[in-house]
Design an enzyme around this catalytic site. Structure first.
Site, PDB file in Angstrom:
ATOM      1  N   GLY A  92     -37.449  39.196 -23.726  1.00  0.00           N
ATOM      2  CA  GLY A  92     -38.763  39.600 -24.211  1.00  0.00           C
ATOM      3  C   GLY A  92     -39.914  38.813 -23.640  1.00  0.00           C
ATOM      4  O   GLY A  92     -40.752  39.347 -22.939  1.00  0.00           O
ATOM      5  N   CYS A 140     -43.918  20.259 -35.178  1.00  0.00           N
ATOM      6  CA  CYS A 140     -44.237  20.797 -36.493  1.00  0.00           C
ATOM      7  C   CYS A 140     -44.422  22.307 -36.391  1.00  0.00           C
ATOM      8  O   CYS A 140     -44.789  22.811 -35.336  1.00  0.00           O
ATOM      9  CB  CYS A 140     -45.532  20.184 -37.015  1.00  0.00           C
ATOM     10  SG  CYS A 140     -45.438  18.390 -37.146  1.00  0.00           S
ATOM     11  N   ASP A 180     -35.693  41.585 -32.903  1.00  0.00           N
ATOM     12  CA  ASP A 180     -35.083  40.255 -32.863  1.00  0.00           C
ATOM     13  C   ASP A 180     -34.732  39.771 -34.261  1.00  0.00           C
ATOM     14  O   ASP A 180     -35.564  39.822 -35.168  1.00  0.00           O
ATOM     15  CB  ASP A 180     -36.081  39.248 -32.255  1.00  0.00           C
ATOM     16  CG  ASP A 180     -36.317  39.508 -30.776  1.00  0.00           C
ATOM     17  OD1 ASP A 180     -35.387  39.966 -30.104  1.00  0.00           O
ATOM     18  OD2 ASP A 180     -37.452  39.239 -30.309  1.00  0.00           O
ATOM     19  N   GLU A 215     -29.328  31.376 -39.778  1.00  0.00           N
ATOM     20  CA  GLU A 215     -29.773  30.148 -40.435  1.00  0.00           C
ATOM     21  C   GLU A 215     -30.245  30.403 -41.863  1.00  0.00           C
ATOM     22  O   GLU A 215     -30.294  29.485 -42.667  1.00  0.00           O
ATOM     23  CB  GLU A 215     -30.890  29.498 -39.631  1.00  0.00           C
ATOM     24  CG  GLU A 215     -32.193  30.255 -39.784  1.00  0.00           C
ATOM     25  CD  GLU A 215     -33.259  29.758 -38.843  1.00  0.00           C
ATOM     26  OE1 GLU A 215     -32.932  29.525 -37.678  1.00  0.00           O
ATOM     27  OE2 GLU A 215     -34.393  29.625 -39.280  1.00  0.00           O
ATOM     28  N   HIS A 265     -31.395  40.886 -30.960  1.00  0.00           N
ATOM     29  CA  HIS A 265     -31.136  39.637 -30.238  1.00  0.00           C
ATOM     30  C   HIS A 265     -30.980  38.492 -31.227  1.00  0.00           C
ATOM     31  O   HIS A 265     -31.696  38.402 -32.213  1.00  0.00           O
ATOM     32  CB  HIS A 265     -32.297  39.334 -29.285  1.00  0.00           C
ATOM     33  CG  HIS A 265     -32.303  37.924 -28.804  1.00  0.00           C
ATOM     34  ND1 HIS A 265     -31.369  37.448 -27.919  1.00  0.00           N
ATOM     35  CD2 HIS A 265     -33.093  36.862 -29.126  1.00  0.00           C
ATOM     36  CE1 HIS A 265     -31.599  36.158 -27.707  1.00  0.00           C
ATOM     37  NE2 HIS A 265     -32.622  35.781 -28.421  1.00  0.00           N
ATOM     38  N   GLU A 301     -26.713  34.345 -27.398  1.00  0.00           N
ATOM     39  CA  GLU A 301     -26.573  33.141 -26.578  1.00  0.00           C
ATOM     40  C   GLU A 301     -25.093  32.929 -26.259  1.00  0.00           C
ATOM     41  O   GLU A 301     -24.258  32.984 -27.142  1.00  0.00           O
ATOM     42  CB  GLU A 301     -27.105  31.945 -27.361  1.00  0.00           C
ATOM     43  CG  GLU A 301     -26.895  30.644 -26.646  1.00  0.00           C
ATOM     44  CD  GLU A 301     -27.354  29.456 -27.480  1.00  0.00           C
ATOM     45  OE1 GLU A 301     -28.423  29.543 -28.119  1.00  0.00           O
ATOM     46  OE2 GLU A 301     -26.641  28.450 -27.491  1.00  0.00           O
ATOM     47  N   HIS A 317     -33.031  27.077 -22.226  1.00  0.00           N
ATOM     48  CA  HIS A 317     -33.588  25.840 -22.791  1.00  0.00           C
ATOM     49  C   HIS A 317     -33.714  24.750 -21.739  1.00  0.00           C
ATOM     50  O   HIS A 317     -34.380  23.747 -21.958  1.00  0.00           O
ATOM     51  CB  HIS A 317     -32.708  25.337 -23.938  1.00  0.00           C
ATOM     52  CG  HIS A 317     -32.629  26.332 -25.064  1.00  0.00           C
ATOM     53  ND1 HIS A 317     -31.576  27.197 -25.200  1.00  0.00           N
ATOM     54  CD2 HIS A 317     -33.490  26.627 -26.048  1.00  0.00           C
ATOM     55  CE1 HIS A 317     -31.788  27.966 -26.240  1.00  0.00           C
ATOM     56  NE2 HIS A 317     -32.944  27.650 -26.781  1.00  0.00           N
TER      57      HIS A 317
HETATM   58  N1  GLN Z   1     -38.290  38.240 -28.040  1.00  0.00           N
HETATM   59  C1  GLN Z   1     -38.407  36.847 -28.261  1.00  0.00           C
HETATM   60  C2  GLN Z   1     -38.692  36.112 -26.974  1.00  0.00           C
HETATM   61  O1  GLN Z   1     -38.232  36.497 -25.969  1.00  0.00           O
HETATM   62  C3  GLN Z   1     -37.152  36.288 -28.873  1.00  0.00           C
HETATM   63  C4  GLN Z   1     -37.274  34.838 -29.187  1.00  0.00           C
HETATM   64  C5  GLN Z   1     -36.120  34.262 -29.950  1.00  0.00           C
HETATM   65  O2  GLN Z   1     -35.061  34.841 -30.033  1.00  0.00           O
HETATM   66  N2  GLN Z   1     -36.272  33.110 -30.542  1.00  0.00           N
HETATM   67  O3  GLN Z   1     -39.358  35.115 -26.939  1.00  0.00           O
HETATM   68 ZN    ZN Z   2     -33.451  33.981 -28.767  1.00  0.00          ZN
END
Ligand code: GLN
Ligand code: ZN
Length: 750
Positions: free
Chosen positions: A425, A509, A592, A598, A634, A658, A687
């Protein structure tokens, strides 16, 4: 009746700690200046607690980076890879663990969510059987200091069972065998604290989970017998839930005080009262440390009164349910909130005052302790049309028209190649994009200029994707500062604080949106941007939305309505947006749900209830479309096994997850549950700035094909690219597309 909190946020009402830390890391601040800022913040926070009338002030709640890390350092449980940092200055060594060390090329400790909160702690790693070398814990000096300044400190430390339960260790190492060593370090810490405080808060939130081995009970009692012998009175502190099957361990610990989360553990309240041994005191966590709302005294006073009747006033304490770390610092900083919302709020400073007022109310001198005034309902809080809509949701609204195989056939018109390549995205958020958004927000540029600038970004992003040869394109999310805030700003029922910051980890934060009223969509929120993107290309552009569960989990949610109900309201708003996109001709839509996992409660029973409504909310949001419209979702984490059947029940057409860091291992589970839909296991880790080679992505895709049939496999990165620079994203995507082409050719040759 004594009052206390479990901890005060360390960041400071103006995020002073963040600024100091970041200046220190940049080299602009000395270690002494950093310590001085921290000392000032600690003292300020102690004073707030004392001035509010609390009997104790909290020490040990203030950490330079993370409290789990502080225990890790005290124990000396430093993974072997940090040996090259051995001779660095202490502060540098500490921050190397938290943030990695570039000079020595060492990765930091892993970070993960603290139970079901949005706070991230550093995961202890036990990678050796060799003995550790213990070091002093900063809580001792802080407690002495607090005492010297005339406060009555209650040091807070995370307990040995919680630390060990959350530590990761390879299969070859029996981590629980470390318990005795660990306990002796804790015993020494307690001895060191003994002369400086009346009571130590030792936190074992793990008692509110199912993470302790079934047979931990005996060792729990033995360990706590040893710790109790060390000196100071212990307050065995639990939070984030009831004690469940660990009730006997908790009440049998021999600690002088047991603290329970009386809000989340309310169901077990009487059971705890009955089980508490005759000499122990009970601390009731009745002021919610995880929200921003005033305590409704009428809801908690009966609990307090029951405890007082059963135990007597001297054996009851009033506290916050958990540390106030999870709520913002001071409501006084908010000057722009509508009064009808503001008057219902309490941040950390206000929550301290609430505890004192609650005590006054119980002790009968609480004329002014009304705090939770039953206020006149505001029209925003109950919008009849929204309530009716949620009430009239029918089961058919939770299901796509046809089962997946038929939808798959109906989506063939998209004419996608095998192994279609796409992204998640967002594209790199350059300084220029951020500046445009900020300038618009501050009124420095006009709306027309803003729209033109975002359109330029979109055009650029589409052109780049065409050049790269991706199959399903995205608009790049340049207009979004944050995937939840963007939607919150356009929905009814949301408002935003100016300074409602909460620590996410270290110096980071977040400022969660506030859901104060019924949620509804006022107008289309994304169509304009997506349609513009689609107008620039013949390839399908994927409409990009944030799902209802993620919007819920990353906001502060009203406490006068069930979370599940709030989630359904959001789901209907997202459903409207999905349908607007479809009507406008956008036929691939991604919703998403980055936070689905979590948000899961800590015990199996509660998790099941949650997953049921969370999955329903996603289905409600996503299923109002034709079979020929393709729904993607996602999730950016890889611990799926336990919830994979629920993810399957979300019934998305395409799921991206992931997977690169686990080397596609997690795909085993997909084979086991016969996952029918298409899956895009992320082929590289966004990341990291590292650029993956074509070869390594090819290998990962070949491996993925062993688990996922060719016609179900998609190709995409692990997550959105917004934190990467184009210099990294561009070659990475080139390699990804080339690898997809290669594996596609191999597959069609077969
Ligand atoms: N669509 C969002 C992006 O690409 C998804 C972000 C996420 O999964 N934290 O940034
Ligand atoms: Zn993601």
């Amino acid at each position: 009746m004594q009052t206390h909190i479990l901890g005060f946020p360390s960041i400071g009402k103006r995020r002073e700690q963040k600024q100091a830390l970041e200046s220190f890391w940049n080299g602009a601040l000395s270690v002494d200046a950093l310590s001085a800022t921290c000392a000032e913040l600690k003292e300020r926070h102690w004073r707030i607690q004392k001035d509010a009338g609390l009997d104790y002030v909290s020490t040990g709640d203030f950490s330079l980076y993370d409290r789990m890390l502080d225990i890790t350092c005290m124990l000396g449980a430093i993974p072997e890879r940090f040996i090259p940092c051995r001779d660095d200055a202490p502060a540098d060594r500490y921050f190397s663990l938290a943030r990695g060390n570039i000079g020595h090329n060492i990765a930091p400790l892993e970070m993960t969510k603290w139970f079901d909160t949005n706070y991230h702690y550093l995961v202890p790693e036990i990678d050796t059987d060799r003995p550790w070398t213990a070091t002093a814990h900063p809580v001792v000096a802080d407690t002495k200091q607090s005492r010297e300044l005339g406060f009555s400190p209650k040091p807070a430390i995370i307990g040995p069972f919680t630390w060990l339960a959350l530590a990761k260790a390879p299969r070859t190492i029996r981590k629980w065998a470390r318990l005795d060593d660990i306990v002796s370090v804790y015993a020494q810490l307690l001895k060191d604290l003994a002369g400086h405080c009346a009571c130590v808060q030792i936190e074992e939130p793990v008692l509110c989970t199912e993470l302790l081995p079934e047979d931990a009970g005996r060792s729990f009692r033995e360990v706590y017998a040893a710790l109790n012998a060390a000196g100071p009175k212990l307050m065995l502190t639990t939070y984030f839930g009831g004690l469940g099957r660990n009730l006997q361990s908790a009440v049998g610990s021999g600690c002088a005080v047991l603290h329970i989360d009386a809000l989340r553990g309310r169901k077990q309240f009487d059971e705890v009262l009955n089980a508490l041994p005759g000499d122990a005191a009970l601390s009731l966590g009745v002021v919610d440390g995880r929200n921003i709302w005033k305590t409704e005294y009428s809801a908690v006073l009966p609990l307090v009164e029951r405890a007082v009747a059963a135990l007597g006033k001297d054996r009851v304490l009033l506290g916050s349910s958990c540390s106030l770390l999870h709520c913002p610092v001071d409501l006084a900083e908010e000057t722009a909130l509508p009064e009808h919302i503001r008057k219902r709020m309490a941040f950390a400073v206000q929550k301290c005052a609430e505890l004192a007022a609650l005590r006054a109310a119980v002790e009968g001198n609480g004329a002014d302790a009304a705090g939770a005034q039953p206020d006149e309902p505001h029209p925003d809080r109950c919008v009849a049309a929204v309530r009716e809509r949620v009430a009239s949701v029918t089961p058919d609204m939770l299901a796509r028209r046809s089962p997946y195989p038929e939808r798959r056939a109906a989506q063939a018109w998209l004419k996608l190649p095998p192994l279609p390549a796409t992204t998640i995205g967002s594209f790199p958020q350059t300084d220029a994009v951020r500046k445009v958004r900020l300038d618009f927000k501050r009124g420095i540029i006009s709306e027309a200029d803003y729209v033109a600038a975002v359109r330029r970004e979109i055009r650029d992003c589409i052109e780049k994707q065409e050049q790269l040869g991706l199959d399903v394109l995205v608009h790049g999310e340049a207009e979004r500062n944050d995937m939840v805030e963007y939607f919150g700003q356009q929905l009814g029922g949301f408002c935003f604080t100016q300074n409602g910051w909460v620590q996410s980890y270290g110096s980071r934060c977040v400022k969660p949106p506030v859901i104060y009223g019924d949620v509804y969509r006022k107008h289309p929120m994304t169509t304009e941007w997506i349609l513009y993107a689609q107008s620039l290309t013949k390839k399908p552009v994927k409409g990009m939305l944030t799902g209802p569960v993620t919007i819920l989990c990353w906001s502060f949610v009203r406490d006068d309505l069930e979370r599940s109900e709030v989630c359904m309201q959001i789901a209907l708003a997202v459903r409207d947006e999905v349908q607007s996109l479809e009507k406008a001709g956008i036929r691939v839509i991604q919703i998403d749900e980055a936070a689905l996992r979590e948000g899961m409660p800590l015990t199996r029973d509660e998790a099941e209830i949650y997953l049921r409504w969370a999955v329903d909310a996603f289905r409600l949001a996503s299923s109002g479309v034709e079979d020929s419209t393709q729904i993607h979702t996602h999730m950016c984490y890889s611990e799926f096994n336990a919830i994979l059947s629920w993810i399957a029940a979300m019934d998305a057409d395409v799921l991206s997850i992931e997977a690169s860091r686990s080397g596609m291992e997690l795909l085993d589970a997909f084979t086991d549950v016969h996952y029918q839909g298409a899956v895009g296991p992320g082929v590289y880790d966004i990341h990291s700035p590292r650029i993956p080679s074509e070869e390594e992505i090819t290998q990962l895709l070949r491996r993925a094909l062993r688990h996922i049939p060719e016609e179900q496999l998609w190709v995409n990165p692990d997550c959105g690219l917004k934190t990467r620079r184009w210099e990294e994203a561009w070659p990475s995507l080139q390699h990804m597309v080339a690898a997809a082409a290669r594996v596609r050719a191999e597959a069609t040759r077969r």
